[in-house]
Design a protein around this motif. Structure first.
Motif: not given
Length: 312
Positions: A31-60
């Motif tokens: 689903a390249a180029g689509v902001g919401i890429a579609g259903s992720l299988g089974g009964a789940a309704t989650a959608k893949a999201l377009k987002y950017k990486k940031t420097s907010y992270s942790v060391d664990v």
């Protein structure tokens, strides 16, 4: 310093099981180029999201998705940790709107799509500490709360931000089973806390839209405070000049202060806060709890001169 470690090369394979990562990559590629890429299988309704990486992270290590989505406090769906995962599928999250009012220039009921229009999503990997002395590390997807406040236009007299959770008994069985609880759930922040860049609105986790049991479609995340401050399924935001009531403070003020900053030196009246149990266990088991959940370098200045034992 625990937060803000730059990990520009962070990949999904760094924070999830390799097989899950490969499956998700194949789905998203289809689903390249689509902001919401579609259903992720089974009964789940989650959608893949377009987002950017940031420097907010942790060391664990990041907590496994299965633990983040199955070990929850969301009393509207029940008081057991697995109740939200079992019952939250009943929740209708589309359509959704958020009422913004109080000391703002543009009050009104905002459709979710309009509210999020023009806001870029980003990944932030935050530590999450529950007042019950357990912890996770969550790869949230979202944006700074300050972006919504800017859209509404905060007036100069605004000193606090109040939040309200959806209360829909027909879809939330926990409400009917506990009618004496002061529904709807409410929370609040001081204005400078709300405007801090770490304070975010989450719309997803692990690269997908936010699961209902985790507070879909949008929830607050304040990583230096105990988890109950991070109110779920927000339907109302009000800017005010008075400190707003908060649910757990109303129920037990001696146990749950307005600020509720993570503080290993101030115990809950019924248990210690010095150490925390890491959900998922692994090689970590238990560990010492850092002041402000490890974000002291970023947020300690907000409380300069305050007695953190009195203003707990």
């Amino acid at each position: 310093m625990i937060m803000a470690i730059f990990r520009g090369d962070l990949k999904y394979s760094d924070i999830t099981a390799k097989a899950d990562f490969l499956n998700r990559r194949q789905l998203i590629a289809g689903a390249a180029g689509v902001g919401i890429a579609g259903s992720l299988g089974g009964a789940a309704t989650a959608k893949a999201l377009k987002y950017k990486k940031t420097s907010y992270s942790v060391d664990v290590e990041t907590t496994a998705k299965r633990d983040i989505t199955s070990y929850n406090n969301y009393y509207e769906f029940g008081t057991r940790k697995d109740d939200p995962a079992k019952n939250a599928h009943r929740l209708t999250t589309d359509p959704w709107s958020v009422e913004i009012g109080g000391l703002v220039d543009k009050p009104g009921k905002y459709d979710l799509d309009d509210l999020l229009s023009g806001i870029a999503l980003e990944e932030r990997i935050y530590r999450f500490r529950c007042v019950e002395a357990w912890s996770m590390v969550v790869p949230w997807i979202g944006f700074s709360l300050s972006e919504i406040i800017a859209k509404a236009g905060a007036q100069s007299g605004a000193k606090y931000v109040a939040f309200e959770t959806l209360s829909r008994p027909s879809e939330m069985p926990g409400i009917g089973s506990n009618p004496s609880f002061p529904w709807p759930y409410v929370e609040g922040l001081r204005m400078d806390e709300a405007m801090h860049p770490l304070t975010m609105i989450a719309t997803g986790l692990y690269g997908e839209s936010l699961p209902k049991q985790n507070g879909a479609p949008l929830r607050l995340v304040v990583p230096w405070k105990y988890g109950f401050k991070s109110i779920k399924s927000i339907v109302k935001i009000t800017l005010t000049d008075k400190q707003p009531p908060t649910t757990w403070n109303k129920l037990a003020a001696r146990e749950y202060g307005f600020y509720s900053n993570v503080n290993p030196e101030v115990d809950h009246p019924r248990w210690s806060q010095a150490r925390e149990r890491v959900i998922g266990g692994g090689v970590f088991g238990k560990r010492d709890t850092p002041m402000f959940n490890g974000y002291g370098d970023q947020v300690a200045g907000l409380y300069a001169g305050m007695d953190l034992r009195k203003n707990y």
